[in-house]
Scaffold this active site. Structure first.
Site, PDB file in Angstrom:
ATOM      1  N   GLU A   1      75.819 -57.156 -22.182  1.00  0.00           N
ATOM      2  CA  GLU A   1      77.245 -56.822 -22.023  1.00  0.00           C
ATOM      3  C   GLU A   1      77.470 -56.086 -20.701  1.00  0.00           C
ATOM      4  OE1 GLU A   1      77.602 -54.954 -25.876  1.00  0.00           O
ATOM      5  OE2 GLU A   1      77.342 -56.927 -26.801  1.00  0.00           O
TER       6      GLU A   1
ATOM      7  N   GLY B   1      72.721 -54.274 -33.369  1.00  0.00           N
ATOM      8  CA  GLY B   1      74.100 -53.937 -33.030  1.00  0.00           C
ATOM      9  C   GLY B   1      74.917 -53.663 -34.276  1.00  0.00           C
ATOM     10  N   GLY B   2      75.714 -54.649 -34.676  1.00  0.00           N
ATOM     11  CA  GLY B   2      76.653 -54.482 -35.787  1.00  0.00           C
ATOM     12  C   GLY B   2      76.049 -53.858 -37.038  1.00  0.00           C
TER      13      GLY B   2
ATOM     14  N   GLY C   1      76.087 -60.660 -31.777  1.00  0.00           N
ATOM     15  CA  GLY C   1      77.385 -60.502 -32.428  1.00  0.00           C
ATOM     16  C   GLY C   1      77.979 -61.795 -32.950  1.00  0.00           C
TER      17      GLY C   1
ATOM     18  N   GLU D   1      67.095 -60.332 -26.100  1.00  0.00           N
ATOM     19  CA  GLU D   1      68.374 -60.536 -26.787  1.00  0.00           C
ATOM     20  C   GLU D   1      69.046 -61.776 -26.204  1.00  0.00           C
ATOM     21  OE1 GLU D   1      69.852 -56.589 -28.656  1.00  0.00           O
ATOM     22  OE2 GLU D   1      70.683 -56.736 -26.646  1.00  0.00           O
TER      23      GLU D   1
ATOM     24  N   SER E   1      72.051 -60.529 -33.908  1.00  0.00           N
ATOM     25  CA  SER E   1      72.373 -60.870 -35.300  1.00  0.00           C
ATOM     26  C   SER E   1      71.213 -60.607 -36.267  1.00  0.00           C
ATOM     27  CB  SER E   1      72.851 -62.332 -35.398  1.00  0.00           C
ATOM     28  OG  SER E   1      74.047 -62.499 -34.653  1.00  0.00           O
TER      29      SER E   1
ATOM     30  N   HIS F   1      71.683 -54.127 -20.781  1.00  0.00           N
ATOM     31  CA  HIS F   1      72.213 -54.909 -21.905  1.00  0.00           C
ATOM     32  C   HIS F   1      73.070 -56.050 -21.352  1.00  0.00           C
ATOM     33  CE1 HIS F   1      74.418 -56.062 -25.483  1.00  0.00           C
ATOM     34  NE2 HIS F   1      73.475 -55.446 -26.178  1.00  0.00           N
TER      35      HIS F   1
ATOM     36  N   ASN G   1      72.031 -49.895 -31.759  1.00  0.00           N
ATOM     37  CA  ASN G   1      72.920 -49.794 -30.601  1.00  0.00           C
ATOM     38  C   ASN G   1      74.349 -49.804 -31.148  1.00  0.00           C
ATOM     39  OD1 ASN G   1      74.454 -50.091 -28.320  1.00  0.00           O
ATOM     40  ND2 ASN G   1      73.646 -52.117 -27.753  1.00  0.00           N
ATOM     41  N   TRP G   2      74.934 -48.625 -31.167  1.00  0.00           N
ATOM     42  CA  TRP G   2      76.285 -48.516 -31.751  1.00  0.00           C
ATOM     43  C   TRP G   2      77.345 -49.174 -30.874  1.00  0.00           C
ATOM     44  CZ3 TRP G   2      77.147 -42.812 -33.874  1.00  0.00           C
ATOM     45  CH2 TRP G   2      76.253 -42.574 -34.917  1.00  0.00           C
ATOM     46  N   LYS G   3      76.991 -49.458 -29.613  1.00  0.00           N
ATOM     47  CA  LYS G   3      77.966 -49.967 -28.637  1.00  0.00           C
ATOM     48  C   LYS G   3      79.157 -48.989 -28.571  1.00  0.00           C
ATOM     49  CE  LYS G   3      76.041 -54.509 -29.207  1.00  0.00           C
ATOM     50  NZ  LYS G   3      76.195 -55.956 -29.119  1.00  0.00           N
TER      51      LYS G   3
END
Ligand code: 13P
Length: 250
Positions: A91, A226-227, A167, A161, A205, A89, A9-11
Site C-alpha cells: 500500500e 491485516g483484516g 484484503g 504479500e 487474506s 508494504h 498490521n492494523w493499517k
C-alpha cells in the site's frame, strides 16, 4: 530452528475505545512470537496494555531527526519499546510512491535503532500472470540487500504479500506460497545471505481457517495479518495455528 511469528498490521484502523477492547483480549500463545503493528498515535496505549506481545509500527522514516514534516523516526518509536517496523508494504509502494531504495534505507534506519524491519515484497496480479514473480522479488530485494548487506538482511524479517491477495479474501494457494517462499529463500542463499536464519512470513487474506495449512509449509515462518488482526478471536486463532505448526517442527 526459526520460531514462527504472527504479526498483526492494523493499517489505518482503530480508536482509543475500540483498541482497549482488542488489546485487552490479546494474550501470548506458547511457542509463537506475536506482534501488533499499530498506528503511531496508539503506540503509548498499546505499549501500556500489551504483555508478552511485541509492539510494531507500519512504516518508519529513513531519517533520524530534523526538518521532515510529518515523518516519524525509528528513534522515536524505539522509545515506546517497539520491536518491529513494517517497511515497503504494497500500500505504501502503490499509494505513496515509495521506491525500492527508499524502502532499503527505511529498513536500515529501523535496524540502526534495534528494530527488526519486516520488509514486504510481492507481485501484482499482472506480474504473476506474466510469470514475473521471481523477477519482481529480485527487483524488490536486490536494493535492500545492497543497503543492508548480507548480515543486515539476515536479521530482517521478510513478508511475502502478493498484492492480489491483500484484503481480497483470495489467499494465494498453498502451492503458490510454497513455491514463492522457496524461491525467496533460494534467492537469499544465492546472494550470500544466511537464508536459514531469515523468517519469511506470508500475508494476504490469512484467516483462522487457512492459517494452519499455510504455516505448515517448510518455508513459511508465520504470517502478516491485516483484516483478521482487528478481531481478537480470529487473530488469536491464527496465532494458535502457528503454535500447532511450530510444535510439528520441534
Ligand atoms: P489482509 O490480511 O487483510 O489481506 O491484509 C494483509 C496485509 O496487507 C498485511 O500487511
Amino acid at each position: 530452528m526459526r520460531k514462527k511469528l504472527v504479526a498483526g498490521n492494523w493499517k489505518m484502523n482503530g480508536s482509543l475505545a475500540g483498541n482497549r477492547k482488542l488489546l485487552d483480549a490479546l494474550a501470548p500463545v506458547d511457542g509463537v512470537d506475536i506482534a501488533v503493528c499499530v498506528p503511531y498515535p496508539y503506540l503509548a496505549q498499546a505499549a501500556e496494555k500489551l504483555d508478552g506481545i511485541d509492539l510494531g509500527v507500519q512504516d518508519v522514516s529513513e531519517f533520524t531527526a530534523g526538518a521532515y514534516t510529518g515523518e516519524v523516526s525509528a528513534v522515536m518509536v524505539a522509545e515506546f519499546g517497539c520491536a518491529y517496523a513494517i517497511v515497503g508494504h504494497s500500500e505504501r509502494r502503490a499509494l505513496f510512491r515509495e521506491g525500492e531504495a527508499e524502502i532499503g534505507r527505511k529498513a536500515a534506519a529501523a535496524l540502526a535503532q534495534g528494530l527488526v524491519p519486516i520488509v514486504c515484497i510481492g507481485e501484482t496480479l499482472a506480474e504473476r500472470e506474466a510469470e514475473r514473480v521471481v523477477a519482481v522479488i529480485e527487483r524488490q530485494l536486490a536494493p535492500v540487500l545492497e543497503i543492508l548487506g548480507a548480515e543486515g538482511l539476515a536479521t530482517a524479517v521478510l513478508a511475502y504479500e502478493p498484492v492480489w491477495a491483500i484484503g481480497t479474501g483470495r489467499s494465494a494457494t498453498v502451492a503458490q506460497v510454497a513455491e514463492t517462499h522457496a524461491a525467496i529463500r533460494a534467492w537469499l542463499a544465492s546472494h550470500g545471505v544466511a537464508s536459514e536464519r531469515v523468517k519469511i512470513l506470508y500475508g494476504g487474506s490469512v484467516k483462522a481457517d487457512n492459517a494452519r495449512e499455510l504455516f505448515a509449509l517448510d518455508d513459511v515462518d508465520g504470517g502478516l495479518i491485516g483484516g483478521a488482526s482487528l478481531i481478537a478471536e480470529e487473530f488469536l486463532a491464527i496465532c494458535r495455528a502457528a503454535a500447532v505448526a511450530q510444535s510439528c517442527i520441534e
